[in-house]
Design a protein around this motif. Structure first.
Motif, PDB file in Angstrom:
ATOM      1  N   LEU A 142       7.991   2.123 -18.094  1.00  0.00           N
ATOM      2  CA  LEU A 142       8.940   2.321 -19.195  1.00  0.00           C
ATOM      3  C   LEU A 142       8.364   1.805 -20.508  1.00  0.00           C
ATOM      4  CD1 LEU A 142      12.215   1.299 -17.341  1.00  0.00           C
ATOM      5  CD2 LEU A 142      11.728   3.577 -18.241  1.00  0.00           C
ATOM      6  N   LEU A 143       7.687   0.662 -20.450  1.00  0.00           N
ATOM      7  CA  LEU A 143       7.076   0.114 -21.662  1.00  0.00           C
ATOM      8  C   LEU A 143       5.892   0.957 -22.125  1.00  0.00           C
ATOM      9  CD1 LEU A 143       7.188  -3.723 -20.986  1.00  0.00           C
ATOM     10  CD2 LEU A 143       8.712  -2.348 -22.391  1.00  0.00           C
ATOM     11  N   ASP A 144       5.307   1.728 -21.176  1.00  0.00           N
ATOM     12  CA  ASP A 144       4.229   2.652 -21.550  1.00  0.00           C
ATOM     13  C   ASP A 144       4.764   3.920 -22.195  1.00  0.00           C
ATOM     14  OD1 ASP A 144       2.238   0.980 -20.660  1.00  0.00           O
ATOM     15  OD2 ASP A 144       2.069   1.914 -18.686  1.00  0.00           O
ATOM     16  N   GLY A 145       6.104   4.090 -22.201  1.00  0.00           N
ATOM     17  CA  GLY A 145       6.700   5.225 -22.882  1.00  0.00           C
ATOM     18  C   GLY A 145       7.202   6.332 -21.982  1.00  0.00           C
ATOM     19  N   LEU A 146       7.078   6.180 -20.650  1.00  0.00           N
ATOM     20  CA  LEU A 146       7.570   7.224 -19.756  1.00  0.00           C
ATOM     21  C   LEU A 146       9.093   7.232 -19.739  1.00  0.00           C
ATOM     22  CD1 LEU A 146       4.569   7.009 -18.776  1.00  0.00           C
ATOM     23  CD2 LEU A 146       5.435   7.617 -16.493  1.00  0.00           C
ATOM     24  N   ARG A 147       9.656   8.415 -19.542  1.00  0.00           N
ATOM     25  CA  ARG A 147      11.112   8.551 -19.453  1.00  0.00           C
ATOM     26  C   ARG A 147      11.597   8.056 -18.087  1.00  0.00           C
ATOM     27  NH1 ARG A 147       9.483  13.484 -21.354  1.00  0.00           N
ATOM     28  NH2 ARG A 147      10.030  14.439 -19.342  1.00  0.00           N
ATOM     29  N   PRO A 148      12.844   7.576 -18.001  1.00  0.00           N
ATOM     30  CA  PRO A 148      13.369   7.078 -16.727  1.00  0.00           C
ATOM     31  C   PRO A 148      13.256   8.077 -15.578  1.00  0.00           C
ATOM     32  CG  PRO A 148      14.808   6.392 -18.506  1.00  0.00           C
ATOM     33  CD  PRO A 148      13.779   7.293 -19.122  1.00  0.00           C
ATOM     34  N   ALA A 149      13.480   9.349 -15.844  1.00  0.00           N
ATOM     35  CA  ALA A 149      13.378  10.345 -14.768  1.00  0.00           C
ATOM     36  C   ALA A 149      11.954  10.414 -14.234  1.00  0.00           C
ATOM     37  CB  ALA A 149      13.823  11.712 -15.275  1.00  0.00           C
ATOM     38  N   GLN A 150      10.959  10.308 -15.110  1.00  0.00           N
ATOM     39  CA  GLN A 150       9.567  10.301 -14.672  1.00  0.00           C
ATOM     40  C   GLN A 150       9.242   9.030 -13.891  1.00  0.00           C
ATOM     41  OE1 GLN A 150       8.134  10.753 -18.822  1.00  0.00           O
ATOM     42  NE2 GLN A 150       6.937  12.500 -18.081  1.00  0.00           N
ATOM     43  N   VAL A 151       9.759   7.930 -14.363  1.00  0.00           N
ATOM     44  CA  VAL A 151       9.490   6.645 -13.724  1.00  0.00           C
ATOM     45  C   VAL A 151      10.076   6.609 -12.315  1.00  0.00           C
ATOM     46  CG1 VAL A 151       9.972   4.172 -13.832  1.00  0.00           C
ATOM     47  CG2 VAL A 151       9.316   5.412 -15.905  1.00  0.00           C
ATOM     48  N   ALA A 152      11.285   7.118 -12.156  1.00  0.00           N
ATOM     49  CA  ALA A 152      11.935   7.093 -10.850  1.00  0.00           C
ATOM     50  C   ALA A 152      11.053   7.748  -9.797  1.00  0.00           C
ATOM     51  CB  ALA A 152      13.297   7.790 -10.922  1.00  0.00           C
ATOM     52  N   HIS A 194      14.610   7.561  -5.187  1.00  0.00           N
ATOM     53  CA  HIS A 194      15.083   8.885  -4.783  1.00  0.00           C
ATOM     54  C   HIS A 194      15.303   9.788  -5.992  1.00  0.00           C
ATOM     55  CE1 HIS A 194      17.151  11.895  -2.368  1.00  0.00           C
ATOM     56  NE2 HIS A 194      18.185  11.828  -3.182  1.00  0.00           N
ATOM     57  N   ASP A 195      15.899   9.253  -7.030  1.00  0.00           N
ATOM     58  CA  ASP A 195      16.144   9.991  -8.264  1.00  0.00           C
ATOM     59  C   ASP A 195      16.456   8.982  -9.364  1.00  0.00           C
ATOM     60  OD1 ASP A 195      18.743   9.171  -7.679  1.00  0.00           O
ATOM     61  OD2 ASP A 195      19.390  11.148  -6.995  1.00  0.00           O
ATOM     62  N   SER A 215       0.809  -1.214   0.000  1.00  0.00           N
ATOM     63  CA  SER A 215       0.000   0.000   0.000  1.00  0.00           C
ATOM     64  C   SER A 215       0.845   1.268   0.000  1.00  0.00           C
ATOM     65  CB  SER A 215      -0.922   0.020   1.225  1.00  0.00           C
ATOM     66  OG  SER A 215      -0.178   0.205   2.425  1.00  0.00           O
ATOM     67  N   ARG A 216       2.162   1.099   0.177  1.00  0.00           N
ATOM     68  CA  ARG A 216       3.040   2.269   0.296  1.00  0.00           C
ATOM     69  C   ARG A 216       4.196   2.227  -0.696  1.00  0.00           C
ATOM     70  NH1 ARG A 216       2.550   4.436   5.608  1.00  0.00           N
ATOM     71  NH2 ARG A 216       4.131   5.943   4.963  1.00  0.00           N
ATOM     72  N   ILE A 217       4.011   1.585  -1.829  1.00  0.00           N
ATOM     73  CA  ILE A 217       5.121   1.411  -2.770  1.00  0.00           C
ATOM     74  C   ILE A 217       5.703   2.745  -3.232  1.00  0.00           C
ATOM     75  CG2 ILE A 217       5.749   0.587  -5.081  1.00  0.00           C
ATOM     76  CD1 ILE A 217       3.946  -1.833  -4.560  1.00  0.00           C
ATOM     77  N   PRO A 218       4.908   3.705  -3.684  1.00  0.00           N
ATOM     78  CA  PRO A 218       5.527   4.956  -4.168  1.00  0.00           C
ATOM     79  C   PRO A 218       6.120   5.809  -3.056  1.00  0.00           C
ATOM     80  CG  PRO A 218       3.286   4.666  -5.027  1.00  0.00           C
ATOM     81  CD  PRO A 218       3.461   3.692  -3.918  1.00  0.00           C
ATOM     82  N   VAL A 219       5.505   5.820  -1.868  1.00  0.00           N
ATOM     83  CA  VAL A 219       5.956   6.723  -0.802  1.00  0.00           C
ATOM     84  C   VAL A 219       6.888   6.046   0.189  1.00  0.00           C
ATOM     85  CG1 VAL A 219       3.951   8.214  -0.988  1.00  0.00           C
ATOM     86  CG2 VAL A 219       3.866   6.245   0.549  1.00  0.00           C
TER      87      VAL A 219
END
Length: 282
Positions: free
Chosen positions: A228-238, A244-245, A178-182
């Motif tokens: 990434l397979l959806d087309g987002l850039r690595p910086a956005q994905v991170a 952290h970055d 439930s807390r994967i992104p944060v």
């Protein structure tokens, strides 16, 4: 002609890990510490060389890379190199949330601990502390170091996982999911689940085969692959998955997947060419 002596080097920083007030790495060739005290516990390992020191006016020595030095707060001590090549050391300065003041007497009596497991765990903690974004891993590793130090100073045995291990591990897994992104700190997870931190980690590893920080990193990598397979850039994905970055994402992604996020995104945006079907001879 006299050979040039290696230079002194020092590196220090304050990590974002509760209980650690400072990390200090140094190579000293001829430095001698005067008698002084610390407000914190000084946990030290040697990577090379030897040191002599007096703690509470009693002489001690440490040589090589096997032992661990623990200097308690408020007790006068000094220190000096023994050989012309000096010594390399790594220190952790720990506050009373890691070790209480009541354990000072035991550290004064035995400041040099011959414990390869403890030293290895301290080394692992230093490695994670040198990587931005791995605070959850560092907190987990510090918890086991704290437990091991209590074993030496307080004769406390670690709690073994019980029949409730799977239930407790499952609750922690739900919390992590439930807390994967944060993310979450070990202290918060232990308080939420009313469990001792190291006991919580042991139950999770016994049930799922890896520590909770490794599980959380793996879940973040899975999400990163999809984005990434959806087309987002690595910086956005991170940012989206909780790293952290981009450098933090790159480090773990490469270790898990075997390539960088950028190459993964470029190479897998289209299906690979298929070989021609084999010729059938009639």
């Amino acid at each position: 002609m006299t050979a040039e002596r290696p230079r002194t080097s020092v590196n220090a920083w304050r990590p974002s890990v509760p209980g650690i007030s400072e990390v200090f790495h140094a190579h000293f060739t001829d430095h001698a510490y005067p008698v002084h005290t610390h407000d914190t516990w000084d946990l030290m390992i040697l990577d090379d060389g030897a040191v002599d020191f007096a703690l509470d006016r009693r002489l001690h020595a440490a040589t090589g890379t096997a032992g661990v030095l623990l200097l308690p707060p408020g007790v006068p001590h000094d220190g000096r190199t023994v050989t012309t090549s000096g010594f390399r050391k790594r220190n952790l300065y720990l506050d009373d949330s890691v070790l209480p003041q009541r354990l000072v007497g035991g550290a004064v009596d035995s400041p040099v601990l011959d414990d390869e497991l403890l030293r290895h765990r301290i080394h692992q903690l230093h490695v994670s502390l040198g990587q931005s974004g791995d605070e959850f891993e560092s907190e987990c590793r510090l918890s086991f170091i704290r437990e091991r130090l209590h074993f030496h100073l307080d004769a406390l045995r670690p709690l073994a996982p019980t029949g409730e291990a799977n239930r407790l591990a499952g609750r922690l897994r739900e919390l992590l999911d439930s807390r994967i992104p944060v993310g979450i700190s070990l202290h918060e997870a232990a308080a939420t689940l009313h469990a001792h931190p190291t006991h919580l980690i042991r139950c999770f590893k016994q049930t799922y085969g890896l520590p909770p920080h490794g599980y959380l990193t793996g879940k973040r990598i899975d999400r990163a692959r999809h984005l990434l397979l959806d087309g987002l850039r690595p910086a956005q994905v991170a940012t989206a998955v909780g790293f952290h970055d981009q450098a933090h994402l790159n480090r773990h992604f490469t270790r898990h997947v075997g390539t960088t996020p950028g190459r993964y995104r470029r190479n897998l945006t289209a299906p690979p060419a298929q070989p021609p079907p084999p010729t059938v001879v009639v």
